[in-house]
Design a protein around this motif. Structure first.
Motif, PDB file in Angstrom:
ATOM      1  N   UNK A 359       0.964  -1.295  -0.088  1.00 48.37           N
ATOM      2  CA  UNK A 359       0.100   0.115   0.127  1.00 48.37           C
ATOM      3  C   UNK A 359       0.936   1.263  -0.049  1.00 48.37           C
ATOM      4  N   UNK A 360       2.041   1.197   0.298  1.00 49.66           N
ATOM      5  CA  UNK A 360       3.099   2.249   0.207  1.00 49.66           C
ATOM      6  C   UNK A 360       2.923   3.339  -0.735  1.00 49.66           C
ATOM      7  N   UNK A 361       2.961   2.755  -2.161  1.00 47.97           N
ATOM      8  CA  UNK A 361       2.907   3.789  -3.231  1.00 47.97           C
ATOM      9  C   UNK A 361       1.796   4.546  -3.297  1.00 47.97           C
ATOM     10  N   UNK A 362       0.672   4.003  -2.692  1.00 43.89           N
ATOM     11  CA  UNK A 362      -0.759   4.822  -2.574  1.00 43.89           C
ATOM     12  C   UNK A 362      -0.675   5.975  -1.541  1.00 43.89           C
ATOM     13  N   UNK A 363       0.046   5.624  -0.647  1.00 47.57           N
ATOM     14  CA  UNK A 363       0.188   6.604   0.470  1.00 47.57           C
ATOM     15  C   UNK A 363       1.026   7.787   0.155  1.00 47.57           C
ATOM     16  N   UNK A 364       1.975   7.635  -0.982  1.00 46.89           N
ATOM     17  CA  UNK A 364       2.756   8.543  -1.550  1.00 46.89           C
ATOM     18  C   UNK A 364       2.191   9.010  -2.821  1.00 46.89           C
ATOM     19  N   UNK A 365       0.911   8.750  -3.325  1.00 49.04           N
ATOM     20  CA  UNK A 365       0.399   8.986  -4.768  1.00 49.04           C
ATOM     21  C   UNK A 365       0.501  10.246  -5.138  1.00 49.04           C
ATOM     22  N   UNK A 366       0.952  10.674  -6.378  1.00 53.03           N
ATOM     23  CA  UNK A 366       0.911  11.890  -6.765  1.00 53.03           C
ATOM     24  C   UNK A 366      -0.151  12.207  -7.775  1.00 53.03           C
ATOM     25  N   UNK A 367      -1.079  11.207  -7.856  1.00 58.03           N
ATOM     26  CA  UNK A 367      -2.155  11.205  -8.878  1.00 58.03           C
ATOM     27  C   UNK A 367      -3.277  12.505  -8.457  1.00 58.03           C
ATOM     28  N   UNK A 368      -3.707  12.904  -9.507  1.00 61.86           N
ATOM     29  CA  UNK A 368      -4.759  14.086  -9.442  1.00 61.86           C
ATOM     30  C   UNK A 368      -5.974  13.678 -10.325  1.00 61.86           C
ATOM     31  N   UNK A 369      -7.311  13.622 -10.148  1.00 57.90           N
ATOM     32  CA  UNK A 369      -7.758  13.623  -8.704  1.00 57.90           C
ATOM     33  C   UNK A 369      -6.979  12.968  -7.769  1.00 57.90           C
ATOM     34  N   UNK A 370      -6.973  13.526  -6.362  1.00 58.12           N
ATOM     35  CA  UNK A 370      -6.477  12.848  -5.335  1.00 58.12           C
ATOM     36  C   UNK A 370      -6.841  11.545  -4.891  1.00 58.12           C
ATOM     37  N   UNK A 371      -5.853  10.439  -4.548  1.00 58.01           N
ATOM     38  CA  UNK A 371      -5.985   9.379  -4.117  1.00 58.01           C
ATOM     39  C   UNK A 371      -6.370   9.339  -2.667  1.00 58.01           C
TER      40      UNK A 371
END
Length: 558
Positions: A359-371
């Motif tokens: 799950x670590x990559x999602x906690x640092x996600x740079x996606x927008x709209x925001x995860x």
């Protein structure tokens, strides 16, 4: 002091003497009492709906340990009763006061009047009529005692007079009552030594033991005792959502929330246990993922202050009636330091490490709209060491219950199921703990229920950080509905999408401030600014409705 007082003055003086700092109400009821309370230094908080007033009292009670006090007139009684459902399910002590017409006016089509008893029967453990002021001393003491007795739950006093004016205007013998001793948990019963010996024997004999700590454990405040028993048994600890943070979520023995709101590893770990130690756990569908983990017939030892919780869903091979803290302390002494095979715990820890890495990559996600996973990580980083996090139901509970890490010095409050609960409850929590920072996680769908309480926050100067997971719809059910609509998002949108709304503009219209966040790197600075503010601030985070919260594991075919 001798002589008499009016019912209104007696009630106000008694609530003040009992340590209440706030009462919550909707006009028009107990006006003389409320004026006297204000003069006595107790803040009456006028809410815009009866449900919001109850939710404020609920948050206040959960943080303070005192019964929350809420009052409405007769016509608002049905709305008040509806609001008590969450407090009842969450085992929160509430003293609900309503006005009602005198008997001579009942059953005669009196204005605003209907029968109150059926409304309150499902959501209170005690209800009583207070016909005259002289009844107040007995009735209020009984209400406080019943509300805080195990299990703590709401009680209801029906005060005669549409606005309770009959009771307010009568005479009560002085002095006022000091009910400050009535706190939760009110009683801490010690366990039967024979039951403890039997529980210790069963636990020692089971090679793989897991522990599930429920809301009753959180109420007891037994984190240290829980860790002592878990350490002795090499047993991983799962919690109910309401017990999140009873031990550090980063502790090597902790495997997260169990049940329907669990991250994937927790239920799988519980399924592999030979015996489950249930501590203050209600064994309901949310805690057991619809009675699939533990599986039917699983070996269970229960410790609970409420004997009605025994054998409710699983046959208990040993049932220990006791306050969880007292029961665990006695159990730790009886267990001593048994020799344990640590393979089961090691496997559980490996699963947890694998999950955290996944799950670590999602906690640092740079996606927008925001995860929303990134939002959860930012709240973990921003919440002060003694902060209070208040979460709504549904996805708000899952995001915060699986991805926000907490320490025992922090407090986590969650809705027991009522959408929209979190914002008014956060205001109540702040009233109970004015020197602690309160962060509320709500979705936009939940916030629409009680937007008007932004005005209450401004008027009463109640400062919380209101974080809106704003995906312009009901995100939890969105993908399922799209599939049911034949993969036609437009058709599904007619049922579950709304907005888009910029809640910072809404906040400003109420005289407050807000920060709109559309990039993940801006979440941290926005939270820092909002938490530092001395007034309520809205942090409106534009999130992705397609983002899925962690899903619980369930046995194949179950």
């Amino acid at each position: 002091m001798s002589g008499t007082m009016t019912g209104g003055n007696w009630l106000a003086a008694s609530l003040a003497a009992s340590g209440q700092t706030h009462v919550f109400f909707v006009d028009a009821v107990l006006r003389r009492t409320l004026l006297a309370l204000s003069e006595a230094g107790v803040a009456p908080v006028l809410a815009h709906t009866e449900k919001a007033a109850v939710y404020m009292a609920d948050g206040y009670a959960r943080v303070s340990g005192r019964p929350g006090v809420v009052a409405v007139q007769s016509v608002g009684a049905a709305n008040l009763a509806a609001g008590l459902q969450d407090a009842y399910l969450a085992r929160t002590p509430i003293v609900a006061l309503t006005g009602r017409k005198v008997p001579a006016h009942q059953n005669r089509n009196a204005y605003q009047e209907l029968e109150h008893a059926p409304l309150f029967a499902p959501v209170t453990k005690l209800r009583a009529d207070v016909a005259e002021a002289a009844d107040l001393p007995r009735a209020l003491r009984q209400a406080f005692a019943a509300a805080t007795a195990m299990p703590p739950r709401p009680v209801h006093l029906d005060l005669f007079g549409l606005q309770a004016e009959v009771v307010e205007g009568g005479a009560v013998p002085a002095p006022a009552a000091d009910l400050s001793a009535f706190r939760t948990p009110m009683h801490r019963p010690e366990p039967d030594p024979a039951a403890i010996a039997a529980a210790a024997a069963a636990l020692r004999a089971a090679p793989r033991v897991a522990i599930v700590a429920g809301d009753g454990a959180a109420l007891s405040g037994c984190g240290a005792e829980l860790l002592a028993v878990a350490d002795a048994l090499a047993a991983p600890i799962a919690t109910a959502l309401g017990a999140r943070g009873i031990v550090s979520t980063r502790h090597p023995l902790h495997i997260g929330v169990a049940g329907a709101y669990a991250a994937p590893p927790a239920n799988r770990i519980l399924q592999d246990a030979d015996l489950i130690l249930m501590v203050g756990a209600d064994t309901g569908d949310m805690l057991t993922n619809y009675w699939r983990t533990p599986k039917a017939g699983a070996q269970v030892v229960q410790i609970d202050a409420d004997p009605l919780e025994f054998d409710r869903s699983y046959p208990a091979i040993v049932a220990v009636q006791a306050d969880p803290r007292a029961g665990l302390r006695a159990l730790a002494a009886a267990l001593g330091k048994p020799s344990r095979d640590g393979a089961y715990l090691a496997a559980a820890q490996a699963r947890m490490a694998e999950w955290r890495a996944e799950v670590a990559p999602r906690l640092a996600s740079a996606a927008a709209p925001i995860d929303p996973a990134r939002l959860a990580a930012e709240i973990t980083a921003a919440l002060p060491a003694d902060g209070i996090l208040v979460a709504d139901t549904g996805y708000s509970g899952i995001w915060t219950g699986t991805l926000v890490d907490l320490e025992p010095s922090q407090t986590y409050l969650r809705a027991a199921g009522s959408l929209g609960w979190s914002f008014p409850a956060a205001l109540g929590a702040k009233c109970a703990a004015p020197n602690r920072k309160v962060v509320c996680w709500t979705g936009d769908g939940a916030l629409y229920y009680h937007l008007a309480e932004l005005e209450t926050a401004r008027r009463r100067g109640i400062a919380v950080t209101l974080v809106v997971n704003n995906n312009s719809g009901f995100g939890q059910g969105w993908p399922n509905l799209v599939r049911q609509a034949g993969n036609r998002p437009d058709a599904a949108a007619e049922l579950l999408r709304f907005g888009p709304t910029d809640f910072t503009q809404v906040a400003r219209s109420f005289g407050l401030d807000g920060i709109r966040v559309e990039r993940p790197e801006d979440i941290g600075p926005a939270l820092k600014r909002a938490i530092a503010a001395d007034h309520t601030m809205v942090v409106d985070v534009a999130t992705d409705i397609e983002a899925r919260a962690p899903a619980p594991w369930a046995p194949e075919g179950a």
